[in-house]
Motif scaffolding. Sequence first.
Motif, mmCIF file in Angstrom:
data_model
loop_
_atom_site.group_PDB
_atom_site.id
_atom_site.type_symbol
_atom_site.label_atom_id
_atom_site.label_comp_id
_atom_site.label_asym_id
_atom_site.label_seq_id
_atom_site.Cartn_x
_atom_site.Cartn_y
_atom_site.Cartn_z
ATOM 1 N N GLU A 1 -48.945 18.124 -91.894
ATOM 2 C CA GLU A 1 -48.817 17.949 -93.349
ATOM 3 C C GLU A 1 -48.136 19.146 -93.999
ATOM 4 O OE1 GLU A 1 -50.545 15.301 -95.267
ATOM 5 O OE2 GLU A 1 -51.739 14.405 -93.665
ATOM 6 N N ASN B 1 -57.617 -0.100 -86.482
ATOM 7 C CA ASN B 1 -57.850 1.008 -87.414
ATOM 8 C C ASN B 1 -56.932 0.920 -88.629
ATOM 9 O OD1 ASN B 1 -58.599 3.478 -88.483
ATOM 10 N ND2 ASN B 1 -57.172 4.634 -87.187
ATOM 11 N N THR B 2 -57.528 1.080 -89.806
ATOM 12 C CA THR B 2 -56.689 1.129 -91.010
ATOM 13 C C THR B 2 -56.975 2.388 -91.830
ATOM 14 O OG1 THR B 2 -58.340 -0.180 -92.176
ATOM 15 C CG2 THR B 2 -56.466 -1.381 -91.249
ATOM 16 N N ALA B 3 -57.697 3.329 -91.242
ATOM 17 C CA ALA B 3 -58.044 4.541 -92.003
ATOM 18 C C ALA B 3 -57.944 5.772 -91.126
ATOM 19 C CB ALA B 3 -59.461 4.413 -92.547
ATOM 20 N N PRO C 1 -50.916 7.481 -77.581
ATOM 21 C CA PRO C 1 -50.075 8.228 -78.525
ATOM 22 C C PRO C 1 -49.008 9.064 -77.810
ATOM 23 C CG PRO C 1 -52.408 8.638 -78.961
ATOM 24 C CD PRO C 1 -52.339 7.860 -77.682
ATOM 25 N N PHE D 1 -43.524 0.834 -84.079
ATOM 26 C CA PHE D 1 -43.793 0.105 -82.839
ATOM 27 C C PHE D 1 -42.658 -0.873 -82.557
ATOM 28 C CE2 PHE D 1 -48.651 0.194 -83.872
ATOM 29 C CZ PHE D 1 -48.723 1.508 -83.456
ATOM 30 N N SER E 1 -52.305 11.243 -85.079
ATOM 31 C CA SER E 1 -52.856 10.739 -83.806
ATOM 32 C C SER E 1 -52.088 11.340 -82.623
ATOM 33 C CB SER E 1 -52.775 9.209 -83.742
ATOM 34 O OG SER E 1 -53.392 8.616 -84.852
ATOM 35 N N LEU F 1 -50.764 -4.010 -78.320
ATOM 36 C CA LEU F 1 -51.900 -3.648 -79.169
ATOM 37 C C LEU F 1 -52.782 -4.869 -79.448
ATOM 38 C CD1 LEU F 1 -53.049 -1.178 -80.795
ATOM 39 C CD2 LEU F 1 -51.908 -2.172 -82.781
ATOM 40 N N THR G 1 -55.731 1.018 -79.373
ATOM 41 C CA THR G 1 -54.812 2.147 -79.498
ATOM 42 C C THR G 1 -53.721 2.098 -78.443
ATOM 43 O OG1 THR G 1 -56.591 3.559 -80.348
ATOM 44 C CG2 THR G 1 -54.701 4.692 -79.393
ATOM 45 N N THR H 1 -47.694 6.636 -89.801
ATOM 46 C CA THR H 1 -46.925 6.191 -88.645
ATOM 47 C C THR H 1 -47.629 6.570 -87.348
ATOM 48 O OG1 THR H 1 -44.984 6.678 -89.962
ATOM 49 C CG2 THR H 1 -44.584 6.276 -87.672
ATOM 50 N N ARG I 1 -45.096 8.071 -93.842
ATOM 51 C CA ARG I 1 -46.556 8.061 -93.952
ATOM 52 C C ARG I 1 -47.147 6.996 -93.022
ATOM 53 N NH1 ARG I 1 -49.457 10.189 -97.931
ATOM 54 N NH2 ARG I 1 -50.962 10.035 -96.252
ATOM 55 N N ARG J 1 -45.796 7.411 -77.285
ATOM 56 C CA ARG J 1 -45.005 7.127 -78.486
ATOM 57 C C ARG J 1 -44.012 8.243 -78.783
ATOM 58 N NH1 ARG J 1 -47.496 5.979 -83.484
ATOM 59 N NH2 ARG J 1 -45.465 5.035 -83.784
ATOM 60 N N PRO K 1 -56.377 8.839 -88.473
ATOM 61 C CA PRO K 1 -55.918 8.846 -87.081
ATOM 62 C C PRO K 1 -56.742 7.924 -86.181
ATOM 63 C CG PRO K 1 -56.292 11.077 -87.897
ATOM 64 C CD PRO K 1 -56.794 10.162 -88.947
ATOM 65 N N ASN K 2 -56.122 7.471 -85.102
ATOM 66 C CA ASN K 2 -56.803 6.558 -84.182
ATOM 67 C C ASN K 2 -57.746 7.289 -83.244
ATOM 68 O OD1 ASN K 2 -55.227 4.409 -85.142
ATOM 69 N ND2 ASN K 2 -55.327 3.474 -83.108
HETATM 70 N N1 LIG Z 1 -51.605 5.267 -81.153
HETATM 71 C C1 LIG Z 1 -51.816 4.333 -82.072
HETATM 72 N N2 LIG Z 1 -52.095 3.067 -81.710
HETATM 73 C C2 LIG Z 1 -52.299 2.115 -82.638
HETATM 74 N N3 LIG Z 1 -52.240 2.346 -83.965
HETATM 75 C C3 LIG Z 1 -51.970 3.583 -84.392
HETATM 76 C C4 LIG Z 1 -51.751 4.641 -83.466
HETATM 77 N N4 LIG Z 1 -51.493 5.765 -84.168
HETATM 78 C C5 LIG Z 1 -51.556 5.420 -85.455
HETATM 79 N N5 LIG Z 1 -51.846 4.126 -85.622
HETATM 80 C C6 LIG Z 1 -51.966 3.431 -86.921
HETATM 81 O O1 LIG Z 1 -51.367 4.261 -87.914
HETATM 82 C C7 LIG Z 1 -52.346 4.680 -88.867
HETATM 83 C C8 LIG Z 1 -52.089 6.107 -89.281
HETATM 84 O O2 LIG Z 1 -52.320 6.992 -88.196
HETATM 85 P P1 LIG Z 1 -52.229 8.585 -88.409
HETATM 86 O O3 LIG Z 1 -53.221 9.026 -89.417
HETATM 87 O O4 LIG Z 1 -52.252 9.201 -87.066
HETATM 88 O O5 LIG Z 1 -50.748 8.651 -88.991
HETATM 89 P P2 LIG Z 1 -50.041 9.760 -89.881
HETATM 90 O O6 LIG Z 1 -48.596 9.504 -89.710
HETATM 91 O O7 LIG Z 1 -50.585 11.094 -89.544
HETATM 92 O O8 LIG Z 1 -50.521 9.339 -91.353
HETATM 93 P P3 LIG Z 1 -50.448 10.211 -92.704
HETATM 94 O O9 LIG Z 1 -49.019 10.154 -93.155
HETATM 95 O O10 LIG Z 1 -51.379 9.465 -93.638
HETATM 96 O O11 LIG Z 1 -50.923 11.592 -92.374
HETATM 97 C C9 LIG Z 1 -53.697 4.456 -88.217
HETATM 98 O O12 LIG Z 1 -54.696 4.248 -89.208
HETATM 99 C C10 LIG Z 1 -53.405 3.211 -87.382
HETATM 100 O O13 LIG Z 1 -53.426 2.068 -88.212
#
Ligand SMILES: Nc1ncnc2c1ncn2[C@@H]1O[C@H](COP(=O)(O)OP(=O)(O)OP(=O)(O)O)[C@@H](O)[C@H]1O
Length: 383
Positions: free
Chosen positions: A145, A6-8, A21, A215, A52, A223, A18, A48, A46, A24, A10-11
């Motif tokens: 957020e 995933n690159t877009a 979570p 990670f 998720s 992963l 995945t 991270t 951001r 983590r 939450p997972n």
């Molecule tokens: N549990 C997971 N396992 C694998 N990859 C993960 C996991 N959680 C997050 N990622 C990776 O991190 C990216 C961002 O996840 P997420 O949107 O949950 O993070 P965020 O910290 O809320 O981001 P933002 O700061 O944009 O709100 C995902 O697109 C994925 O690439």
Amino acid sequence: MERFFNTAGPNDPTDNYTLDPLKRIDLEEVLTLIRRKRYFVLHAPRQTGKTSCLLALRDYLNAHGDYIAVYVNVEAGQAARNDVARVIGATCDNLADELQRVLGNSLPTEVRQEVARIEPTAMLQAFLRRISERVPKPMMLIIDEIDALVGDSLVSVLRQLRAGYANRPAHFPASVILCGVRDVRDYRIVLSNQDIITGGSAFNIKSESLRLGNFTIDEIRELYGQHTAETGQRFDEGCFPMVWEATGGQPWLVNALAHEVTDRMRENRDRSVVITAEMIYRAQERIIYRRDTHIDILIDKLREPRVRRVIEPMLTGSDEFDPEQIPDDDIQYVTDLGLIKKERGKPIEITCGIYREIIPRELTWSKQQTMVTREPGNVILSN
Ligand SMILES: Nc1ncnc2c1ncn2[C@@H]1O[C@H](COP(=O)(O)OP(=O)(O)OP(=O)(O)O)[C@@H](O)[C@H]1O
Ligand SMILES: [Mg+2]
């Protein structure tokens, strides 16, 4: 269908490789804080995996039955800035929608209508009080957020939470998590009358703040191992030190590299191809070149004077870099953004190889731009 990296956003474990979570975060610690009716902060740079984790925590709590857990994202408030009425109104709307999904009845909409005429500076508090009184279990509220909010709107949310805090759990959420990039209590908030206060003084609830980390190298192996298990495509052992060096375990970067090398580099969609370190290197170059959102956000941060005050001396050579000369606040800020890391007994350094490539290029480039704009007669563009 084959899952993918995933690159877009939450997972979703059904679509994306995945890591659990909930493993983590220190789940035990989080559950203890919730049981102790604490209001606390979870923060991390951001992309991270914050959202998720929060969504998984909400589902975990609702499945275990002791709480009604609700997640609300207040990002929409960013556009409304100091307009308290719009921010609070939208937050109550989102909360009602999200709660409706959890409860499966129309109570949240009814309560939303009841509080519609209450002034914005008390509306969120009234909504949370009334809903907490009428749901069958203690409420657990997750606000994501939080740092998208600024000024008067942020202060209004924090003050309304503080105002109801003493009446929890019967008349207010038993526990609240505020999630964002920074510990909201560290913010200096500029109000519309130009007064500056700290997030801590508006919230004024002494509690923990937890940070979500990157990670580990073992997690990267786990992963990538999911892809190998599901498709048969192997990663040569030499890939892992390279991914580690390039990403420092930054979750989005780890996924982006793997996605690039297993999917966007089309020749590697043939799953009998073994992924090598050289391919990872090429994938890294392509990501840097393409400037995905993650990289763009990073570059955007480099425009802030606070960030430059820390980063620029680091780049001019270790002899001249004396962290003692830089305000702690600035170092903490740049650490919270995920640009630098401080490990015990080691000098401060830029977090990972990909950032180490991008940051000097961008700083040099933007400096040249500044010089060009300042001295219109002199064209000083050079490489
Ligand atoms: N549990 C997971 N396992 C694998 N990859 C993960 C996991 N959680 C997050 N990622 C990776 O991190 C990216 C961002 O996840 P997420 O949107 O949950 O993070 P965020 O910290 O809320 O981001 P933002 O700061 O944009 O709100 C995902 O697109 C994925 O690439
Ligand atoms: Mg998020």
